[in-house]
Design a protein around this motif. Structure first.
Motif, PDB file in Angstrom:
ATOM      1  N   GLU A  45      48.238  41.809  46.590  1.00 46.35           N
ATOM      2  CA  GLU A  45      46.938  41.272  46.611  1.00 46.35           C
ATOM      3  C   GLU A  45      45.766  42.618  46.601  1.00 46.35           C
ATOM      4  O   GLU A  45      45.981  43.455  47.251  1.00 46.35           O
ATOM      5  N   GLN A  46      44.722  42.275  45.673  1.00 38.43           N
ATOM      6  CA  GLN A  46      43.656  43.179  45.756  1.00 38.43           C
ATOM      7  C   GLN A  46      42.517  42.690  45.752  1.00 38.43           C
ATOM      8  O   GLN A  46      42.512  41.422  45.888  1.00 38.43           O
ATOM      9  N   LEU A  47      41.372  43.375  46.163  1.00 35.87           N
ATOM     10  CA  LEU A  47      40.136  42.825  46.408  1.00 35.87           C
ATOM     11  C   LEU A  47      39.973  42.182  44.926  1.00 35.87           C
ATOM     12  O   LEU A  47      40.047  42.813  43.894  1.00 35.87           O
ATOM     13  N   HIS A  48      39.320  40.905  44.929  1.00 36.23           N
ATOM     14  CA  HIS A  48      38.903  40.220  43.656  1.00 36.23           C
ATOM     15  C   HIS A  48      37.957  40.891  43.091  1.00 36.23           C
ATOM     16  O   HIS A  48      36.759  41.482  43.553  1.00 36.23           O
ATOM     17  N   PRO A  49      38.070  40.869  41.844  1.00 40.97           N
ATOM     18  CA  PRO A  49      36.936  41.781  40.918  1.00 40.97           C
ATOM     19  C   PRO A  49      35.393  41.416  41.188  1.00 40.97           C
ATOM     20  O   PRO A  49      34.796  42.387  41.113  1.00 40.97           O
ATOM     21  N   ILE A  50      35.236  40.272  41.401  1.00 42.91           N
ATOM     22  CA  ILE A  50      33.872  39.668  41.514  1.00 42.91           C
ATOM     23  C   ILE A  50      33.568  40.231  42.887  1.00 42.91           C
ATOM     24  O   ILE A  50      32.310  40.853  43.169  1.00 42.91           O
ATOM     25  N   VAL A  51      34.413  40.059  43.959  1.00 46.36           N
ATOM     26  CA  VAL A  51      34.062  40.527  45.076  1.00 46.36           C
ATOM     27  C   VAL A  51      33.653  42.156  45.279  1.00 46.36           C
ATOM     28  O   VAL A  51      32.726  42.412  45.869  1.00 46.36           O
ATOM     29  N   SER A  52      34.634  42.734  44.507  1.00 42.59           N
ATOM     30  CA  SER A  52      34.311  44.307  44.369  1.00 42.59           C
ATOM     31  C   SER A  52      33.035  44.737  43.769  1.00 42.59           C
ATOM     32  O   SER A  52      32.416  45.388  44.268  1.00 42.59           O
ATOM     33  N   GLU A  53      32.715  44.047  42.578  1.00 42.32           N
ATOM     34  CA  GLU A  53      31.535  44.027  41.948  1.00 42.32           C
ATOM     35  C   GLU A  53      30.447  44.120  42.925  1.00 42.32           C
ATOM     36  O   GLU A  53      29.374  44.781  42.728  1.00 42.32           O
TER      37      GLU A  53
END
Ligand SMILES: [Zn+2]
Length: 185
Positions: A45-53
């Motif tokens: 699991e990684q930080l979701h790209p949209i959450v990260s952005e």
């Protein structure tokens, strides 16, 4: 004959329209979620790209308001969640979460926690601190920016308020996430 031709054309248009609506509806549902195979393995699991952005945008926007936001937590493994849940229950300390492993959006890379760095460089959790001296709590200013960016803020929860917590569910419940459903990346 002329009349029949008109009817035929009208029917073709109706049928095509219905097919188009179905296709779009189907695509929309397809594009929002995916199922993952190994739902019990959270190691990837990684930080979701949209959450990260949106997290980066939050930091930028807060900086422009002279607030130094610190991200204290992003993805949390199931193991870490168990440890936190034990705190104040089977281990020492105060209760800090009501979520067991798999019940927090952190476990799926969909949540972050923040704190604020004050002018002395200390990381603080004081929700009334007004470091930029504009008469508003910095913490609430950050929460407002986050909500504008599409985050749900834990401080708005009716029961257990989680002031540092920001999450994006993408319309998925914890139950759905537990079953292996994930928002598309
Ligand atoms: Zn949190």
């Amino acid at each position: 004959m002329k009349h029949l031709k008109k009817d035929f054309v009208a029917w073709v248009i109706v049928v095509l329209f219905v097919m188009m609506v179905f296709t779009i509806y189907h695509q929309m549902n397809q594009n929002r979620y995916e199922y993952i195979e190994n739902k019990d393995d959270d190691s990837y699991e990684q930080l979701h790209p949209i959450v990260s952005e949106k997290m980066e945008e939050l930091l930028d926007k807060a900086t422009k308001q002279n607030i130094h936001v610190v991200i204290t937590e992003t993805v949390r493994t199931m193991e870490k969640q168990e440890e936190l849940y034990a705190q104040g229950r089977s281990s020492e300390g105060n209760i800090i979460t009501y979520a067991q492993a798999g019940e927090s959006y952190h476990n799926y890379g969909l949540a972050i926690d923040f704190a604020i760095e004050n002018s002395q460089g200390d990381v603080i959790w004081d929700t009334s601190y007004d470091g930029n001296n504009n008469g508003k709590s910095d913490w609430l200013e950050v929460a407002d920016i986050a909500k504008e960016l599409g985050f749900e803020w834990g401080g708005d929860w009716p029961n257990f308020k989680d002031f540092p917590h920001l999450q994006m569910s993408f319309g998925l419940s914890i139950e759905e996430l537990k079953k292996g459903k994930r928002p598309l990346k």
